[in-house]
Design an enzyme around this catalytic site. Structure first.
Site, mmCIF file in Angstrom:
data_model
loop_
_atom_site.group_PDB
_atom_site.id
_atom_site.type_symbol
_atom_site.label_atom_id
_atom_site.label_comp_id
_atom_site.label_asym_id
_atom_site.label_seq_id
_atom_site.Cartn_x
_atom_site.Cartn_y
_atom_site.Cartn_z
ATOM 1 N N SER A 1 14.492 21.425 -16.361
ATOM 2 C CA SER A 1 13.271 22.146 -16.689
ATOM 3 C C SER A 1 13.665 23.443 -17.372
ATOM 4 C CB SER A 1 12.498 22.434 -15.403
ATOM 5 O OG SER A 1 11.681 23.569 -15.578
ATOM 6 N N LYS B 1 15.549 21.516 -11.304
ATOM 7 C CA LYS B 1 14.857 20.257 -11.615
ATOM 8 C C LYS B 1 15.728 19.235 -12.344
ATOM 9 C CE LYS B 1 10.940 19.386 -11.147
ATOM 10 N NZ LYS B 1 9.699 19.944 -11.660
ATOM 11 N N HIS C 1 0.830 -1.215 0.000
ATOM 12 C CA HIS C 1 0.000 0.000 0.000
ATOM 13 C C HIS C 1 0.862 1.262 0.000
ATOM 14 C CE1 HIS C 1 -3.268 -2.759 1.218
ATOM 15 N NE2 HIS C 1 -2.324 -3.266 2.017
ATOM 16 N N GLU D 1 9.446 8.306 -17.067
ATOM 17 C CA GLU D 1 8.048 8.707 -17.281
ATOM 18 C C GLU D 1 7.557 8.273 -18.662
ATOM 19 O OE1 GLU D 1 7.382 12.870 -16.176
ATOM 20 O OE2 GLU D 1 8.912 12.618 -14.642
#
Ligand code: ARG
Length: 447
Positions: free
Chosen positions: A261, A267, A140, A274
């Site tokens: 970024s 970043k 979980h 992804e």
């Protein structure tokens, strides 16, 4: 019609398979004396020239010629003249295209298997390196029990192993030759289907000519195996996204697989991970496209089936990208074992070890031990400390038979090391599992 009908813009990808199939067919026609040996020689030499032209990017594909089959045959006629017109004897584009797609999918399966094998090799190497690196195991997404990073990586080796099994299984069923089924009913020429099947590496000719040209099960099976494999890679990718986030800091992805970024200078985005996660969508989509296209089609060939190619090409290409990205990211990964170790010491992660101790040492039934441990966790929570920091008198308030011996099982090291059951996370097990996996999946070799 000029726009909806042609497939040459995408089926040109199968030119090698198309030419290979035609060479096998021409040689068989000559051996069976359906065409002359001289014609077959001219056809084979011409087909090899066509292949060389396409390889070199010197071939002019014509949309008016619809597909790869007609483009190759038309060029063959320009190169060798009259004999070219005899190549299509005892054959149809229906068995021809089924053969081409099968050969293409079979090549794709072999390439995917190589790539998956390499991914397993990379995973096993990193797992062995981190057989003793402690981290929180989650259920979980909450800290559940300490595990080792190596054990976690080896879980993916098993998943990829099943994927390879599914591809291998699909390959076995695929490997029957449709060539010689002709349009749908077979042919009146005395062809030798076993000969062309052998020449093309098939195990045997397919038994029913209508099935041979109407079947795209092998595409569906390839796409189903690809979809599940992509789903596995998406799970690994998601873990890399999580672990590399500032909140976890378990790993650092290399610059090669991250981007900055355009606005936030601090970043490091896990773009490759992804995209691997995201591409599972289009691969699952390809499977759906194929299944819905096939559903309700009457036998035998229908032009709908031309729509099999773009999804299978797209899925194969993107699956290969995802596998390569996963292997690269794992190989390059910098692992922060200290951060993982810290992460493993939160959330009363050794509560199960405490309950097990109560069972083993005090002979408590597990259900009661679970309850007593729950009280101790509550106590530790109220005091803002971990279980291992609860004083003995506090422990004894829950059960006066508890002794100082209990502290031995409450460290994450002891917890992980005690999980020695087969398939468990103990570092010694993980080392053994890595060796066994090299034997099972890699023929004993390292990456
Ligand atoms: N371009 C077709 C395909 O990709 C080849 C088979 C065409 N056969 C036919 N009878 N029109 O499936």
């Amino acid at each position: 019609m000029e726009k909806i009908n042609p497939s040459i813009d995408f089926d040109r990808k199968m030119y090698r398979q198309d030419i290979r199939g035609s060479i096998a067919h021409a040689r068989m026609l000559a051996k069976q004396r359906i065409i002359s040996a001289a014609d077959a020689r001219a056809i084979v030499a011409g087909l090899k020239r066509v292949e060389a032209e396409i390889d070199a990017g010197r071939f002019r594909f014509k949309v008016a010629l619809e597909d790869i089959h007609m483009n190759v045959e038309a060029r063959l006629a320009e190169l060798v003249g009259a004999p070219a017109g005899r190549l299509h004897t005892a054959r149809s584009r229906n068995d021809q295209v089924a053969t081409d797609v099968k050969l293409w999918v079979r090549d794709a399966i072999d390439a995917v298997d190589d790539a998956l094998r390499n991914l397993q090799a990379v995973l096993i190497d990193r797992a062995e390196e981190h057989a003793g690196s402690l981290m929180p195991g989650f259920t979980h997404l909450q800290p559940a029990q300490p595990v080792t990073f190596g054990h976690h990586l080896m879980a993916y080796v098993e998943m990829i192993g099943r994927d390879r099994g599914r591809f291998a299984d699909a390959r076995k069923r695929l490997n029957e030759s449709p060539l010689g089924a002709a349009a749908l009913a077979g042919t009146s020429f005395p062809i030798d289907r076993a000969m062309t099947a052998r020449a093309l590496g098939f195990d045997r000719p397919s038994a029913n000519s209508m099935d041979a040209v109407g079947d795209r099960d092998f595409v569906a099976e390839f796409l189903a195996a690809s979809a599940l494999c992509a789903v596995h890679l998406s799970r690994l990718a998601e873990e890399l996204v999580l672990w590399s986030s500032e909140q976890f800091r378990f790993v650092r992805l290399s610059d090669a697989f991250t981007t900055g970024s355009s606005i936030m200078p601090q970043k490091r985005n896990a773009d490759a991970a992804e995209l691997t996660r995201g591409k599972s969508g289009r691969i699952i989509g390809s499977l759906m496209t194929l299944l819905v296209m096939l559903k309700g089609l009457p036998l035998a060939f229908n032009k709908d089936m031309q729509e099999d190619k773009e999804p299978v090409f797209d899925a194969a290409e993107n699956l290969q990208l995802c596998i390569a990205a996963a292997a690269g990211m794992i190989a390059d990964l910098k692992v922060d074992t200290a951060a993982m170790r810290r992460g493993a010491a939160v959330g009363f992660i050794t509560a199960t070890d405490l309950a097990d101790w109560l069972v083993r040492r005090l002979g408590m039934p597990f259900r009661q031990a679970h309850h007593t441990t729950g009280r101790l966790v509550k106590m530790a929570e109220d005091r803002g400390v971990d279980l291992v920091d609860l004083p003995l008198d506090a422990m004894r308030a829950a059960d006066k038979r508890i002794t100082a011996d209990v502290y031995k099982v409450l460290t994450v090291e002891r917890s992980a090391a005690s999980r020695t059951s087969f398939g468990g996370t103990a570092p010694a097990n993980v080392r053994r599992a890595c060796k066994a996996a090299r034997r099972r999946f890699l023929g004993g070799r390292k990456a």
